[in-house]
Each structure stands twice: as C-alpha cells, then as structure tokens.
Scaffold this active site. Structure first.
Site, PDB file in Angstrom:
ATOM      1  CB  SER A 285     -10.766 -18.453  26.753  1.00 65.86           C
ATOM      2  OG  SER A 285     -10.871 -19.390  27.805  1.00 65.86           O
TER       3      SER A 285
ATOM      4  N   GLY B  18     -25.893 -15.410  20.789  1.00 70.43           N
ATOM      5  CA  GLY B  18     -26.616 -14.575  21.745  1.00 70.43           C
ATOM      6  C   GLY B  18     -26.821 -15.250  23.089  1.00 70.43           C
TER       7      GLY B  18
ATOM      8  N   GLY C 137     -18.735  -9.968  22.444  1.00 75.89           N
ATOM      9  CA  GLY C 137     -17.285 -10.089  22.232  1.00 75.89           C
ATOM     10  C   GLY C 137     -16.931 -10.862  20.970  1.00 75.89           C
TER      11      GLY C 137
ATOM     12  CE1 TYR D 254     -22.484 -18.913  29.172  1.00 77.24           C
ATOM     13  CE2 TYR D 254     -20.568 -20.012  30.097  1.00 77.24           C
ATOM     14  CZ  TYR D 254     -21.186 -19.364  29.046  1.00 77.24           C
ATOM     15  OH  TYR D 254     -20.506 -19.180  27.872  1.00 77.24           O
TER      16      TYR D 254
ATOM     17  CG  ASP E 172     -26.304  -7.606  20.371  1.00 75.67           C
ATOM     18  OD1 ASP E 172     -25.426  -8.491  20.384  1.00 75.67           O
ATOM     19  OD2 ASP E 172     -26.667  -7.010  21.411  1.00 75.67           O
TER      20      ASP E 172
HETATM   21  C1  15L Z   1     -17.031 -18.797  28.492  1.00 72.26           C
HETATM   22  O1  15L Z   1     -17.915 -19.585  28.177  1.00 72.26           O
HETATM   23  C2  15L Z   1     -17.306 -17.337  28.566  1.00 72.26           C
HETATM   24  O2  15L Z   1     -18.280 -16.940  27.633  1.00 72.26           O
HETATM   25  C3  15L Z   1     -16.076 -16.497  28.397  1.00 72.26           C
HETATM   26  O3  15L Z   1     -16.375 -15.200  28.853  1.00 72.26           O
HETATM   27  C4  15L Z   1     -14.838 -17.054  29.108  1.00 72.26           C
HETATM   28  O4  15L Z   1     -14.964 -16.813  30.445  1.00 72.26           O
HETATM   29  C5  15L Z   1     -14.663 -18.521  28.772  1.00 72.26           C
HETATM   30  O5  15L Z   1     -15.838 -19.268  28.912  1.00 72.26           O
HETATM   31  C6  15L Z   1     -13.565 -19.217  29.578  1.00 72.26           C
HETATM   32  O6  15L Z   1     -13.793 -20.302  30.106  1.00 72.26           O
HETATM   33  O7  15L Z   1     -12.480 -18.676  29.633  1.00 72.26           O
END
Ligand code: 15L
Length: 269
Positions: free
Chosen positions: A169, A75, A15, A140, A35
């Site tokens: 975000s 990545g 993204g 994550y 990628d």
């Molecule tokens: C993130 O770290 C994610 O990569 C992204 O997809 C969003 O969900 C974002 O956080 C968020 O907290 O909105």
C-alpha cells in the site's frame, strides 16, 4: 543498467506517479510522464516531458516509448472495477505497453503489480516469498497476475529485463489503511528507492519482488528486492500510535478488505 537518461512513467498523474515525480528527479535525467489526464509542469525548468494518452492505444504507446531507456508502468485501474474495464485497461493495456517497449527497444521495464495478485494467501505466515503463485482476490488481482505473466513472457521471448513489483500500500502514510497499513505500507521514499534499485540492477532478467517497507509487522519477504539492491529505510510502526487505540484486527488474508468486497464492483479502498 547505467543510470537511465529518459524514463517513461505511465499513469504518471495517479497516486504513486505523482509521489515519484519529484522523488525520481535526477541531474541528467528526463522523466517522460504519460497519463490519460492532462498534466502541467510544476516549473519552467522541470525536466519532464508530459504526454496525454492511453495505455490501450498502441500508436500512442509506441510514440511514447521512442528514445526511452526504461519504463515504469503504473497505468491502469488501481482497484476493483468491472471485468470489461479490467480486461481492456489493465490486461490488454499491459500487453500494449510491453509490446510498444519491445518494438521501441526499451530493455528495462518495471511493472506495478500488487499484493492483490496473491490476496487470498494467508496473512499469518511471515516471510511470504515474493514469487508465491497467484491467488487473486478480485478481477483487479487477476489483472496483476496477468501482468506478472506478461512480464515473464516478454522477458523469455525477447530478453527484456522485466521486474514486477507486488506493491503493498503506497500512500504518504499508512494511516488511511488502518491497522492493515502497518503490515502493507510502502513509503513513497522507499518506493523511489525500490524503483531506483530496479532501474540500476545489472541484468536482472525477470524478477518478481515485494514492494513494502521494512515494517515491524510485515509478513513479506524482502530478500528478493534486497537482492536487487533495495534497502528500506522506513517502518510503518512509526505511525502506530496515531491509529485509534483499538486492538488491531488481524488480517486473515493478504488482500484484506478486497477479499470480501463485491467482485467486479468499483470499491473505494
Ligand atoms: C492496491 O493494489 C491498490 O492500488 C491500492 O489502492 C491499495 O488499496 C493497495 O492495493 C492495498 O492493498 O492497500
């Protein structure tokens, strides 16, 4: 650092990577885009080098880092998934990327960390410092805290300039996030501005900064990013009247829905 001539971007087909591909184009600059997914040039003369490979592959990463002035590591998994995947791709992958950069002599590295490394911090304290100690909300989030720690290590051991950005975000608009997006949004244009500031700041050493726009409802300190030269030009509030006319739900924690989603289960956020 002077304007870097060749910049390697990992996760370039994701993204944020796709949004940066056009925004970070400059005369005299080559973007090397890596990628797992194959990518195609958008025009014959587009100044890009397209690589297919994994951030977990040391040989591929070393080859990708050869001749590079700066690296932007986007990545890896961008949301919650199994511990095995997070460990392999996000944590091991970040070590592989940083070590390849070290071996190839890349002196400037930007790491895409996330608000989820501090997802369990209270969301009702405006001015949350960018270097708040980790309070991850997911595996994550743990991987992003590990990413920050690895960046610090590679700076301290090898003198590399490493900037870890706790991104809020980053989407074309804050609307997919609902009311939370009015707090956490990083506009794509501001994201490019922030990356450029991180690339050009002279000798930053190791820094931990927030990556958000100057949102009216922001709870994040921008002082650390502004010290590197970042100036946000966007505010999610411009989209507020496009949200459903319900009273916005105040977020208790920085990480929003990540804090209550099942641990280790892929989530759609
Ligand atoms: C993130 O770290 C994610 O990569 C992204 O997809 C969003 O969900 C974002 O956080 C968020 O907290 O909105």
């Amino acid at each position: 650092m002077n304007d870097p001539k060749r910049i390697l971007i990992t996760g370039a087909a994701g993204g944020i990577g796709r949004m940066m591909r056009t925004r970070m184009r400059r005369d005299g600059r080559m973007l090397r885009l890596l990628d797992l997914a194959s990518q195609t040039p958008s025009a014959d003369d587009e100044p890009v080098e397209l690589l297919t490979g994994s951030v977990t592959d040391p040989d591929a990463m070393l080859a990708a880092c050869e001749g590079v002035d700066a690296l932007i590591h986007l990545g890896g998994h961008s949301r919650e998934t199994s511990w095995a995947e997070i460990l392999d791709v996000n944590i091991n992958g970040t070590q592989v990327v940083l070590d390849a950069a070290r071996q190839a002599g890349v002196t400037r590295v930007i790491l895409a960390s996330s608000n989820h490394s501090v997802g369990f911090r209270d969301a009702d304290e405006p001015g949350l410092p960018a270097d708040s100690s980790p309070r991850p909300d997911t595996y994550y989030g743990v991987s992003k805290a590990a990413m920050e720690a690895l960046g610090s290590l590679y700076h301290s051991r090898f003198g590399m300039d490493v900037i870890a950005i706790r991104i809020g975000s980053c989407f074309e608009t804050p609307l997919p996030l609902g009311p939370r997006g009015l707090i956490t949004w990083l506009s794509p244009d501001d994201c490019a501005r922030l990356f450029e500031a991180c690339l050009s700041a002279p000798s930053p050493g190791y820094r931990l900064i927030w990556g958000v726009s100057a949102n009216t409802r922001s709870i994040f300190s921008l002082a650390e990013a502004e010290a590197l030269g970042y100036r946000s030009q966007d505010d999610a509030e411009a989209y507020a009247d496009q949200l459903a006319p319900t009273e916005p739900t105040p977020e208790r924690y920085v990480g929003g829905g990540f804090c209550t989603a099942p641990l280790g289960a892929p989530n759609p956020l």
